[in-house]
Write an enzyme that holds these catalytic residues in place. Structure first.
Site, short mmCIF file in Angstrom:
data_model
loop_
_atom_site.label_atom_id
_atom_site.label_comp_id
_atom_site.label_asym_id
_atom_site.label_seq_id
_atom_site.Cartn_x
_atom_site.Cartn_y
_atom_site.Cartn_z
N PHE A 171 0.84 -1.20 0.00
CA PHE A 171 0.00 0.00 0.00
C PHE A 171 0.87 1.25 0.00
O PHE A 171 2.03 1.23 0.41
CB PHE A 171 -0.94 0.01 1.21
CG PHE A 171 -0.23 0.10 2.54
CD1 PHE A 171 0.01 1.33 3.13
CD2 PHE A 171 0.20 -1.04 3.21
CE1 PHE A 171 0.66 1.44 4.36
CE2 PHE A 171 0.85 -0.96 4.43
CZ PHE A 171 1.09 0.29 5.00
N CYS A 172 0.30 2.33 -0.51
CA CYS A 172 0.94 3.65 -0.48
C CYS A 172 -0.18 4.69 -0.43
O CYS A 172 -1.35 4.34 -0.26
CB CYS A 172 1.85 3.86 -1.69
SG CYS A 172 1.03 3.67 -3.29
N THR A 173 0.14 5.95 -0.56
CA THR A 173 -0.85 7.01 -0.34
C THR A 173 -2.05 6.92 -1.28
O THR A 173 -3.19 6.87 -0.86
CB THR A 173 -0.20 8.39 -0.47
OG1 THR A 173 0.98 8.44 0.35
CG2 THR A 173 -1.16 9.48 -0.04
N GLY A 175 -1.81 4.88 -4.40
CA GLY A 175 -1.76 3.65 -5.17
C GLY A 175 -0.72 3.58 -6.27
O GLY A 175 -0.36 2.50 -6.72
N ILE A 200 -4.11 4.38 0.60
CA ILE A 200 -4.54 4.73 1.96
C ILE A 200 -5.71 5.71 1.94
O ILE A 200 -6.65 5.60 2.73
CB ILE A 200 -3.37 5.35 2.75
CG1 ILE A 200 -2.19 4.38 2.80
CG2 ILE A 200 -3.80 5.72 4.16
CD1 ILE A 200 -0.88 5.03 3.17
#
Length: 301
Positions: A171-173, A175, A200
């Site tokens: 996951f990241c901020t 995508g 996220i």
């Protein structure tokens, strides 16, 4: 109230210099602020403005860059304009990993936020936070690990060391970093790679606090600094000395001085730097008293 719209699209783009001018002119025309990054592999952006202007700008971006829909998008609200000015940048890659990306024939490994909890609760799953260390410290998912690399170009070296048999939930901020990293892993023979759909931000927007496995806040690259569940503006501010997020707890440190330093940078700043920062903060305080805005306030609200 301002709409904040984040998106990315992996698509082969040409005429980058021409398109930069077209996009820049339109952002100015519609009073839209934020940053758009274009590269031969695609586009990544977060823009902000009044609702009607953002909608028109979205349509214009698709027309200029010749595509019908984004690979991922998210929208939130802010009571203040979170960007200082409009920027359109040309880069070699929208995510710097040392190779260009095409999503053609890519396996659909996106996991909806409502199914994410079950995936990361599995003890066999490696929960991988693909962001930078300072973002990880602001907030992350339960039991996640972070590669601890400040330069995303170093990320592939970390990925190659992972267990190919173990399920990986990335996951990241928003995508986009996971999108590119997951393609890298697929090419390296990893079979069980999953990524949080919409990142996220999508999770915090759609999952209630009482059902959430998220701990802390989410750092964002605009003047909100961080957001919480429901994508409401968080409690973090930005250190003027090192440009790292500062929590309410951090502000209680003896090394924190508003507009000057925090515990992360205090010992690394020279007295000349501290003096310069104090002078700048003094000007900001004077501007506040007079009811006007210092240029630094406008840029880093």
């Amino acid at each position: 109230m301002f709409d904040i719209f984040g998106f990315y699209k992996f698509k082969k783009l040409t005429s980058l210099k021409k398109n930069k001018i077209l996009l820049q002119d339109y952002l100015i025309k519609k009073n839209i602020r934020g940053t758009i990054v274009i590269a031969s592999e695609g586009v990544n952006a977060t823009i902000s403005g009044k609702t009607s202007d953002v909608k028109l700008t979205i349509t214009k971006i698709k027309k200029i860059l010749d595509f019908k829909k984004f690979d991922s998008e998210n929208i939130s609200k802010s009571k203040f304009q979170p960007f200082h000015k409009p920027k359109v940048k040309i880069k070699k890659e929208v995510v710097p990993m040392g190779y260009s990306l095409s999503l053609k024939n890519k396996k659909d490994n996106h996991v909806d936020p409502k199914k994410w909890n079950k995936l990361i609760n599995d003890k066999e799953t490696l929960v991988l936070d693909s962001r930078k260390p300072f973002e990880y410290k602001v907030g992350t998912f339960k039991k996640s690990v972070n590669p601890d690399v400040d330069n995303f170009r170093e990320f592939p070296k970390y990925l190659e060391k992972l267990n190919k048999k173990k399920p990986i939930a990335m996951f990241c901020t928003g995508g986009i970093r996971c999108e590119k990293a997951s393609v890298f892993l697929e090419k390296k023979g990893f079979k069980n790679v999953y990524q949080l759909k919409g990142g996220i931000l999508n999770y915090l927007k759609n999952i209630k606090n009482e059902d959430s496995l998220w701990k802390g806040e989410c750092f964002v690259f605009d003047n909100r600094i961080s957001v919480k569940h429901g994508l409401v503006t968080g409690t973090y501010s930005m250190c003027s000395g090192c440009r790292k997020p500062v929590s309410l707890k951090d502000k209680k440190s003896k090394k924190y001085e508003e507009g000057v330093s925090c515990s992360n940078c205090r010992d690394n700043l020279t007295e000349i730097q501290k003096g310069r920062f104090r002078m700048r903060q003094k000007q900001i305080n004077l501007a506040k008293k007079s009811g006007s805005k210092h240029i630094f306030q406008k840029e880093f609200k």
